[in-house]
Structures are given as structure tokens and as C-alpha cells.
Design a protein around this motif. Structure first.
Motif, PDB file in Angstrom:
ATOM      1  N   ARG A  80     -59.611 -33.519 -16.978  1.00 43.31           N
ATOM      2  CA  ARG A  80     -59.701 -32.068 -17.103  1.00 43.31           C
ATOM      3  C   ARG A  80     -59.171 -31.599 -18.448  1.00 43.31           C
ATOM      4  N   LEU A  81     -58.064 -32.218 -18.887  1.00 46.95           N
ATOM      5  CA  LEU A  81     -57.491 -31.819 -20.171  1.00 46.95           C
ATOM      6  C   LEU A  81     -58.420 -32.162 -21.322  1.00 46.95           C
ATOM      7  N   VAL A  82     -59.039 -33.333 -21.290  1.00 49.27           N
ATOM      8  CA  VAL A  82     -59.983 -33.715 -22.346  1.00 49.27           C
ATOM      9  C   VAL A  82     -61.192 -32.784 -22.347  1.00 49.27           C
ATOM     10  N   LEU A  83     -61.734 -32.518 -21.169  1.00 46.31           N
ATOM     11  CA  LEU A  83     -62.917 -31.652 -21.082  1.00 46.31           C
ATOM     12  C   LEU A  83     -62.596 -30.230 -21.540  1.00 46.31           C
ATOM     13  N   GLY A  84     -61.467 -29.686 -21.069  1.00 48.23           N
ATOM     14  CA  GLY A  84     -61.115 -28.334 -21.469  1.00 48.23           C
ATOM     15  C   GLY A  84     -60.872 -28.216 -22.961  1.00 48.23           C
ATOM     16  N   THR A  85     -60.205 -29.238 -23.539  1.00 54.74           N
ATOM     17  CA  THR A  85     -59.956 -29.213 -24.982  1.00 54.74           C
ATOM     18  C   THR A  85     -61.252 -29.311 -25.768  1.00 54.74           C
ATOM     19  N   ALA A  86     -62.172 -30.143 -25.314  1.00 49.52           N
ATOM     20  CA  ALA A  86     -63.457 -30.278 -25.997  1.00 49.52           C
ATOM     21  C   ALA A  86     -64.258 -28.971 -25.941  1.00 49.52           C
ATOM     22  N   LEU A  87     -64.260 -28.328 -24.783  1.00 51.74           N
ATOM     23  CA  LEU A  87     -64.982 -27.058 -24.660  1.00 51.74           C
ATOM     24  C   LEU A  87     -64.363 -25.980 -25.548  1.00 51.74           C
ATOM     25  N   LEU A  88     -63.029 -25.940 -25.615  1.00 49.80           N
ATOM     26  CA  LEU A  88     -62.380 -24.957 -26.483  1.00 49.80           C
ATOM     27  C   LEU A  88     -62.649 -25.248 -27.959  1.00 49.80           C
ATOM     28  N   GLN A  89     -62.681 -26.536 -28.307  1.00 43.71           N
ATOM     29  CA  GLN A  89     -62.972 -26.889 -29.695  1.00 43.71           C
ATOM     30  C   GLN A  89     -64.372 -26.439 -30.092  1.00 43.71           C
ATOM     31  N   ALA A 126     -58.424 -22.162 -38.458  1.00 44.66           N
ATOM     32  CA  ALA A 126     -58.146 -23.546 -38.870  1.00 44.66           C
ATOM     33  C   ALA A 126     -56.952 -24.111 -38.112  1.00 44.66           C
ATOM     34  N   ALA A 127     -55.919 -23.304 -37.939  1.00 40.29           N
ATOM     35  CA  ALA A 127     -54.732 -23.780 -37.229  1.00 40.29           C
ATOM     36  C   ALA A 127     -55.050 -24.053 -35.763  1.00 40.29           C
ATOM     37  N   VAL A 128     -55.846 -23.146 -35.143  1.00 41.15           N
ATOM     38  CA  VAL A 128     -56.230 -23.367 -33.748  1.00 41.15           C
ATOM     39  C   VAL A 128     -57.039 -24.646 -33.607  1.00 41.15           C
ATOM     40  N   GLY A 129     -57.999 -24.841 -34.535  1.00 38.86           N
ATOM     41  CA  GLY A 129     -58.793 -26.069 -34.488  1.00 38.86           C
ATOM     42  C   GLY A 129     -57.945 -27.311 -34.664  1.00 38.86           C
ATOM     43  N   HIS A 130     -56.923 -27.222 -35.531  1.00 37.82           N
ATOM     44  CA  HIS A 130     -56.037 -28.376 -35.740  1.00 37.82           C
ATOM     45  C   HIS A 130     -55.227 -28.683 -34.484  1.00 37.82           C
ATOM     46  N   VAL A 131     -54.698 -27.643 -33.859  1.00 41.66           N
ATOM     47  CA  VAL A 131     -53.931 -27.857 -32.622  1.00 41.66           C
ATOM     48  C   VAL A 131     -54.813 -28.455 -31.533  1.00 41.66           C
ATOM     49  N   LEU A 132     -56.045 -27.959 -31.420  1.00 43.19           N
ATOM     50  CA  LEU A 132     -56.960 -28.509 -30.411  1.00 43.19           C
ATOM     51  C   LEU A 132     -57.310 -29.956 -30.712  1.00 43.19           C
ATOM     52  N   LEU A 192     -55.349 -32.150 -32.220  1.00 47.26           N
ATOM     53  CA  LEU A 192     -54.182 -32.939 -31.813  1.00 47.26           C
ATOM     54  C   LEU A 192     -54.136 -33.105 -30.299  1.00 47.26           C
ATOM     55  N   LEU A 193     -54.408 -32.017 -29.593  1.00 46.00           N
ATOM     56  CA  LEU A 193     -54.418 -32.098 -28.130  1.00 46.00           C
ATOM     57  C   LEU A 193     -55.524 -33.012 -27.621  1.00 46.00           C
ATOM     58  N   MET A 194     -56.669 -33.003 -28.287  1.00 47.92           N
ATOM     59  CA  MET A 194     -57.769 -33.885 -27.890  1.00 47.92           C
ATOM     60  C   MET A 194     -57.395 -35.355 -28.062  1.00 47.92           C
ATOM     61  N   ILE A 195     -56.750 -35.687 -29.173  1.00 50.20           N
ATOM     62  CA  ILE A 195     -56.348 -37.079 -29.411  1.00 50.20           C
ATOM     63  C   ILE A 195     -55.342 -37.530 -28.348  1.00 50.20           C
ATOM     64  N   ALA A 196     -54.339 -36.697 -28.085  1.00 49.58           N
ATOM     65  CA  ALA A 196     -53.315 -37.071 -27.110  1.00 49.58           C
ATOM     66  C   ALA A 196     -53.896 -37.208 -25.702  1.00 49.58           C
ATOM     67  N   SER A 197     -54.744 -36.258 -25.304  1.00 42.71           N
ATOM     68  CA  SER A 197     -55.314 -36.314 -23.950  1.00 42.71           C
ATOM     69  C   SER A 197     -56.289 -37.482 -23.804  1.00 42.71           C
ATOM     70  N   THR A 198     -57.027 -37.808 -24.860  1.00 42.79           N
ATOM     71  CA  THR A 198     -57.934 -38.960 -24.800  1.00 42.79           C
ATOM     72  C   THR A 198     -57.152 -40.255 -24.628  1.00 42.79           C
ATOM     73  N   ALA A 199     -56.040 -40.394 -25.372  1.00 43.17           N
ATOM     74  CA  ALA A 199     -55.203 -41.590 -25.216  1.00 43.17           C
ATOM     75  C   ALA A 199     -54.637 -41.665 -23.797  1.00 43.17           C
ATOM     76  N   TRP A 200     -54.216 -40.519 -23.260  1.00 47.42           N
ATOM     77  CA  TRP A 200     -53.696 -40.483 -21.889  1.00 47.42           C
ATOM     78  C   TRP A 200     -54.773 -40.919 -20.900  1.00 47.42           C
ATOM     79  N   LEU A 201     -55.988 -40.428 -21.076  1.00 53.72           N
ATOM     80  CA  LEU A 201     -57.083 -40.788 -20.168  1.00 53.72           C
ATOM     81  C   LEU A 201     -57.399 -42.271 -20.258  1.00 53.72           C
TER      82      LEU A 201
END
Length: 353
Positions: free
Chosen positions: A53-62, A76-82, A84-93
Motif C-alpha cells: 500500500r505504501l509503495v502504491l500510494g507513493t507511486a500514485l502521489l509521485q 521539487a522538494a515534494v517530489g524529492h521526499v516522495l 525517498l519514501l518510494m525507495i524506502a518502501s520498495t526496500a521494505w516490500l
């Protein structure tokens, strides 16, 4: 008003799609788990629903945050934060998926193998493999997150140029840690010690409770935990009572009078072993192994299925044989003389001149 409504609608749509997709995935996994009862894989994969869910939600927001006008002044800052969140959630998955696959394979292997020693060996290897995979995923994710910063990409060339020197310095500084790391891998695949083995280290008897890449935990018989570096088990001798099988042999010693009925004791030992459930039936013998001026040493040898049961068996044999001797043959116990010794004889008279 539109500038406020569009981001809210976008967030609501992403939240609804994410929750719906997670619910559908969990439903499919539950159905697959019900159909395939021979493997726990599908049930274990349900742990991946939250990171999915976290990966999907982050991808949709990106993909939609710019069009939705979410913080347009800081796009740009929002895209950067997203990112980072995408990388972390993908590793978690990925870690959750790998853990589910490995745990499922181990569960099926353990269910199909009656050999407890081999199952414990595989369990040790699986545990260390999971830790290695998790460590690699965390390191790669952290490196990928750092490389998203322009400053890190700028200094990348100089870092690579000095990597050789830094590697040498780090290797010298972390020599002990690296030694433990390689010792952990050697234990995992060399099958020298496994989770659940009964060991004696530094005169302490216990069971191996946990093995990591750097340390090993031994749970003693009195519930204490001894944490030791894994390099100890590759550089020093220790006793592994579970190596080659869990069966164990124990001895019970009796210090008795020379008149003790050894033959009757042997018969009594054979009779009482039949009523002790810890005895495995392999060996139950009794013999005189030593003598002293005042006593004899009688040794009983008994066997059990594992070290825990052989300890209980030794205690039971000692208690019951002593009770039997006290009730039927009290003369068999050593006697300590308490009377005063007789006086020495008088010296012979001197010869007449």
C-alpha cells in the motif's frame, strides 16, 4: 477554492485506490492460502500488504502531485521526499517478500524432514540468510537515497577515487567486526553449531538460542543468557553435545563400602530404569571403576534421547539407588570411624647390662 479542492481530491483518490488495492490483494492472498494448504507462502505474503500500500500510494502521489497542484511552490522538494519514501518502501516490500519466501521454504522443509539435526542446521542458515538479505537491502536503499541529493552525486567521483584508502582504513578499524561477520557465515554454512544445539562453553552448559552475523546467545539451564562473539566458536574448542545426534550418555558415581552388594545394585538399576521415561533403552550398566583403602567407586552408565533428559535420568538414578541402599543395605555406605584409636604399644624394655 479550486487550488484547495484539487489537492484534497487527489489525496482522497490516492487513499481510496491504495486501500482498495490493498484490500483486493489481501483477499486474493487469503483465498490462495485457503486453496493451497500445503504451503504457508500465501499466508506469509499477507505481511506484504502494508508495504505494498505504501509503495502504491507513493507511486500514485509521485505521478499526480504536480497536476494536482500539491504545494506548487515546493514541487521539487515534494517530489524529492516522495522519491525517498518510494525507495524506502520498495526496500521494505522486497525484504518482506524475501522473508516470506524463505520462511515458507523452511516450513515445508521442516515438515517433510524427521531429522531434527538437519532441520536445525537449515534453520540456522535460513536465519543468517534473512539477516544478510535485510542488511544488503538496507544498505542499497540508504545508498540510493543518498544519491538522490545533488551534493552526494557531485562528490561521488572523489569518494570513488579515495575508496581504496578508505577501504584499507575501515578494514583495519573494523577488523574484529569483520572477523565476527565471516565467522557467522562460516558457522551458517560450515554446520559447526546450530540453533537448538546443546553446548558447553567456558564451563557453562546451555542451548544455542540465537545466532546472528556477529554474536551468539546461549541459554543456560538456569535461564541465564550468555552472549558471545561468533568468532569464539571458530577459534576456540567447545563441547557440542548435539553434534552427530542429540543422544547423550550420562554417568552416576557412588562411593560405597567394600561390602556393598554390587551385583544386587546392577539388578536394581535394570529394574528402575524400566520405570524412568527419560531412559531410551540403549545402555544401562553398572561397574566398579576404582577402589580406595576405605571405599569403592561404583559407576552407573545410562543413556537418554538428549542432554536435558540425561540430566533428569542421572538425578533419578542417583536418588532411587541411594534410597534403595538406605532401605535394604545400609551397611553399603562408607563408615567413618569415630572411636579414639588405641594407644600405641609401650616400648620394649631395655636389655639388662
Amino acid at each position: 477554492m479550486e487550488n484547495v479542492l484539487r489537492p484534497v481530491v487527489a489525496f482522497a483518490a490516492v487513499l481510496v485506490l491504495t486501500l482498495l488495492a490493498g484490500w483486493l490483494l489481501d483477499l486474493l492472498l487469503r483465498q490462495a492460502d485457503a486453496r493451497h494448504t500445503e504451503t504457508p507462502l500465501w499466508g506469509l505474503l499477507r505481511r506484504c500488504v502494508t508495504p505494498f500500500r505504501l509503495v502504491l500510494g507513493t507511486a500514485l502521489l509521485q505521478a499526480s502531485h504536480r497536476q494536482a497542484g500539491v504545494f506548487p511552490a515546493h514541487g521539487a522538494a515534494v517530489g524529492h521526499v516522495l522519491a525517498l519514501l518510494m525507495i524506502a518502501s520498495t526496500a521494505w516490500l522486497l525484504v518482506r517478500i524475501a522473508t516470506a519466501v524463505v520462511d515458507s521454504a523452511y516450513a515445508r522443509y521442516a515438515a517433510s524432514r524427521p531429522d531434527d539435526a538437519r532441520v536445525r542446521r537449515v534453520r540456522t542458515q535460513v536465519t543468517l540468510i534473512q539477516r544478510v538479505v535485510t542488511a544488503v537491502a538496507v544498505v542499497v536503499a540508504a545508498a540510493a537515497m543518498l544519491l538522490t541529493f545533488p551534493a552526494m552525486r557531485t562528490v561521488g567521483a572523489s569518494v570513488l577515487a579515495s575508496a581504496g584508502v578508505l577501504g584499507i582504513v575501515a578494514g583495519i578499524a573494523a577488523q574484529s567486526s569483520l572477523g565476527n561477520l565471516f565467522a557467522g557465515l562460516q558457522i551458517a554454512f560450515g554446520d559447526t553449531v546450530r540453533i537448538g544445539d546443546t553446548v558447553v562453553v567456558d564451563k557453562e552448559w546451555g542451548k544455542v538460542e540465537e545466532i546472528t552475523l556477529t554474536f551468539l546467545v546461549v541459554r543456560t539451564w538456569d535461564e541465564r543468557r550468555i552472549t558471545m562473539p561468533v568468532s569464539y566458536f571458530t577459534g576456540k574448542p567447545y563441547e557440542n553435545w548435539s553434534r552427530g545426534g542429540a543422544e547423550s550418555t550420562g554417568t552416576v558415581f557412588f562411593h560405597l563400602d567394600h561390602a556393598a552388594p554390587v551385583a544386587l545394585m546392577r539388578d536394581e538399576l535394570a529394574d528402575l530404569l524400566k520405570n524412568i521415561p527419560e531412559w531410551d533403552g540403549r545402555t544401562g550398566s553398572l561397574a566398579v571403576t576404582d577402589t580406595t583403602p576405605n571405599t569403592i567407586v561404583v559407576r552407573a552408565v545410562v543413556t537418554a534421547r538428549n542432554a536435558d533428559e540425561v540430566w533428569t535420568l542421572r538425578c533419578a538414578v542417583r536418588e532411587q539407588l541411594i534410597g534403595w541402599l538406605a532401605a535394604h543395605h545400609p551397611y553399603a555406605f562408607p563408615r567413618v570411624p569415630t572411636a579414639e584409636p588405641p594407644p600405641p604399644p609401650p616400648p620394649p624394655p631395655a636389655p639388662a647390662a
